[in-house]
Design an enzyme around this catalytic site. Sequence first.
Site, PDB file in Angstrom:
ATOM      1  N   GLU A   1      54.902  -7.282  55.828  1.00 32.35           N
ATOM      2  CA  GLU A   1      56.133  -6.779  55.216  1.00 32.35           C
ATOM      3  C   GLU A   1      57.358  -7.069  56.073  1.00 32.35           C
ATOM      4  O   GLU A   1      58.072  -6.173  56.529  1.00 32.35           O
ATOM      5  CB  GLU A   1      55.986  -5.285  54.913  1.00 32.35           C
ATOM      6  CG  GLU A   1      54.922  -5.044  53.839  1.00 32.35           C
ATOM      7  CD  GLU A   1      54.636  -3.596  53.551  1.00 32.35           C
ATOM      8  OE1 GLU A   1      54.390  -3.259  52.382  1.00 32.35           O
ATOM      9  OE2 GLU A   1      54.631  -2.793  54.509  1.00 32.35           O
TER      10      GLU A   1
ATOM     11  N   GLU B   1      45.912  -5.716  50.650  1.00 35.09           N
ATOM     12  CA  GLU B   1      45.900  -4.264  50.453  1.00 35.09           C
ATOM     13  C   GLU B   1      45.688  -4.013  48.965  1.00 35.09           C
ATOM     14  O   GLU B   1      46.343  -4.631  48.120  1.00 35.09           O
ATOM     15  CB  GLU B   1      47.210  -3.607  50.894  1.00 35.09           C
ATOM     16  CG  GLU B   1      47.482  -3.663  52.384  1.00 35.09           C
ATOM     17  CD  GLU B   1      48.808  -2.990  52.754  1.00 35.09           C
ATOM     18  OE1 GLU B   1      49.293  -2.149  51.964  1.00 35.09           O
ATOM     19  OE2 GLU B   1      49.338  -3.319  53.833  1.00 35.09           O
TER      20      GLU B   1
END
Length: 973
Positions: free
Chosen positions: A417, A493
Amino acid sequence: MNSTQHTPPLPYYEDVSPGTGCLPPRAWAPGSDAARLSLGGTWAFRLSPTAAAEDDSFARPGYDASGWGEIPVPAHWVLHGHGAPIYTNVNYPFPVDPPRVPTENPTGDHLRVFDLPGDWPTSGQAVLRFEGVESCARVWLNGEELGTFKGSRLPHEFAVAGLLKPSGNVLAVRVHQWSSGSYLEDQDQWWLPGIFREVTLLHRPAGSVADFFVHASYDHVGGTGTLRVDAEPGGGRVTVPELGLDLATGESATVAVEPWTAETPRLYEGTLTTGGETVSLRIGFRTVLVEDGVFKVNGHRVLFRGVNRHEFHPVTGRALDLATMRRDLELMKRHNINAVRTSHYPPHPAFLDLCDELGLWVVDECDLETHGFVDLDWRNNPVDDDRWTPALVDRAARMVERDKNHPSIVMWSLGNECGTGRGLSAMADWIRERDPSRVIHYEGDLSCADTGIYSRMYAPHAEVAQIGARTEAPWGDAALDARRRELPFIQCEYAHAMGNGPGGLSEYQRLFETHERLQGGFVWEWIDHGFARHTPNGTPYYAYGGDFGEELHDGNFVCDGLLFPDRTPSPGLIEYKKVIEPVRIEGDGSGGTVRITNGHDFTDLSHLAFSWRYEAEGVAVGSGELAVPPLAPGESADLKLPAPAATAPGEETRWTVEARLAAATAWGEAGHVVAWAQLPGSAAAAPASVTATGAPRRGGDRIVLGPGTFDAATGTLTDLGGLTLTGPRLDLWRAPTDNDNGASWQPDERYGLIWRELGLHRLQHRVDAVDLADRELTVRTRVAPAATDVGLTAVYQWTADGDRLRLAVSVTPLGEWSCPLPRLGVRLGVPAALGAAEWFGGGPGEAYPDTRAASRLGRWALSVDEMQTPYVRPQENGARADVRWARLTAPDGTGLRIEGHPPFWFTARRWTTEQLDAAEHTPDLVASPDTVWVNLDHGQQGIGSQSCGPGVLEPHRLLVAPAEFSFTFAPLG
């Protein structure tokens, strides 16, 4: 007169450099025979509120630190009475002004005085090594400054030979909580400053190994491995006695070997010897590549059954001992997990040694996340600012150089991220040049320009199906889009394991197994990050974001793991184990056959023993071993089950087939269940009906029907054979789960918020009629929340046969409902003494419509207290699925038996749903001294994963529709 304003240089903790004075990174080498001295233990400690509150005089020999406190090393000072932890997911807990940090910058000065052992070598060099310090450190030895460093979860070394004395060495370390490095470490976790990994003094003899790189590839066609060990400086020799190898460094040899895989973690013991040092090697031969759009190891497609793992302990934070690391990995292996993504930083290096030994695929991720820039439209993001590139490449290099010799690592991950930028490309280029033998991973760039794999987070099932078929929507540059479509896909994820859940695992797994391109994923995440605390009266609980007075925090979003903080498996982990079983057991037990399919990637089934059990009404009436051939990966066999034992007419029967470890392994005992399935036998006979023999009789304010007594005005059952009851009456509400409440960034409707806005937590019940017929008591009601015209009519029809009461419930929707229901059933209160539960149905643990794969039909017995799942933030829990009948009893044998048709969801607890809903921590739940509250549900809404991922799939939504169901109540004792 003109004057020029000069901007003073930034202090070291704010400049964008990775640090000064450190030696180049090198391989982790715990097996060296060179002398080493651990500097862990008790250190003197002083905390200052700012970086400049104290000068550096404390680093000089002779400084009097007698007024200081003490702290263990490794440790985080905020867990030892100095300040407090801070939890944020995305937002930085300080103003975003890179690379500057607040003046209020807690700074911990650490002092350690040590003597060298008497046998410490007097020749050669010495290195001072730090495994992990958050977030910036300045180091002195005997008054001489060694340098500074950033990169909290990465090793740093300093040359110190000329500074050492036989005794009285003074090691001083100043640690700043905030630094420019903090902008690169915005991972979703607690901010925990301190020296949290080991500090070690290492002797480096003359002629020692400066660095080494083990290259051990495997040719799956020829069954051979090729070994070459490069070392700096050269001139050493490599021996592998088991393979008969004795090579010079840099020399290659090809021999027949057994390959390393996560299923068969074959390691060969070797040594690297130079003139001054011998280093032990553990060599695993394997080859990683992407071929024809598929990620392969040793020529075979791999399916990742993975988890994301932060380092966490509820007492020590990220300071983990070896026993805890091993326990984590043993738990993973016992629950069929075969892969770990080291979110979002390299783990303690000993963890990777254990992955090599026990067998797990590893995605090793760099200590890098800049997520806090996302709400600023990524303005000033360091990964797209050339000034920060040296620090980024330094982090990549320190990860790769430390960990490069682990066969378990099959991917390097650039970070998490961080948006996109030139810095990430520079990292990828450096890694690709240094180690082309592994695949590069990064999720945050849909172009996949720098990666060898297409990775996403929380892609919904429908999109994953499109990706599997390579028909996903086009994106961006046509050439890059075409390249991306040729890459294998993983979900780095998915299935957010926050609170009750995650749901939808089975549907994901079927997709992974159907499409070759879909190579599995990594559940978020391994463990709840709750800190162990006690209330003033000593009741234990786990603290989460906001419990430490943080100005900015993200609540219990830090508790989103498959393990509770004490490492007890949650129902989510039990479910995940069942869903990802590497053996498929299917069939029609009534036809007497079972199909066994080997879902392993590399191993046959010779390591497993299979057994069967034949059960009638949940009781075993026959059992034995099942002979299964050693099927190769992907192979299936249809086998005949033995003739079933005779059972009573009308009994429901079922086969249970299990695959167990035939012999003990490094992570599991012989007999450990790897996979299981239940196959239907004979169907149950229809439940015995209650023949209405009694007539309801009104007397004053009561109505008596069979063993039951009712309130004449409301028609509510108040007594059953001497048991005082409350209800039953229609119930729709459940204490919303974290997944019910959902995430604001997900497109699915957040039903937990919708239900509360609609008012389902404050239903009002209106009695329209209490009618007595010849053999029936009928109560007609309207159930609805205030301020809306939607609702339900509920008709309760009671009959009795003298010993039992039967309740038939008919529900009809009113108005235009725009959302599914949380639950649909009845709630009743029974005396608190009825604290022992027994049931025939799904168990032993909780289950919901999309989390029921691990629910096994049988007879189960638990106390009401044991039926609760202690989620760190209390929420709906504890339902048992497919229940045919349940009993609640007191110690004296009195109690209540409940039979349902159709099978129902059974929940029992010592507090109301409303009390559960209001609780923020487990001590908020105070057991009622008078009542056990029981829910008997005809339907439940699924769970989903919407606390960060997709919501409940359509088949698992409890849509508002007419319904009929019944229960039979009988007093016991």
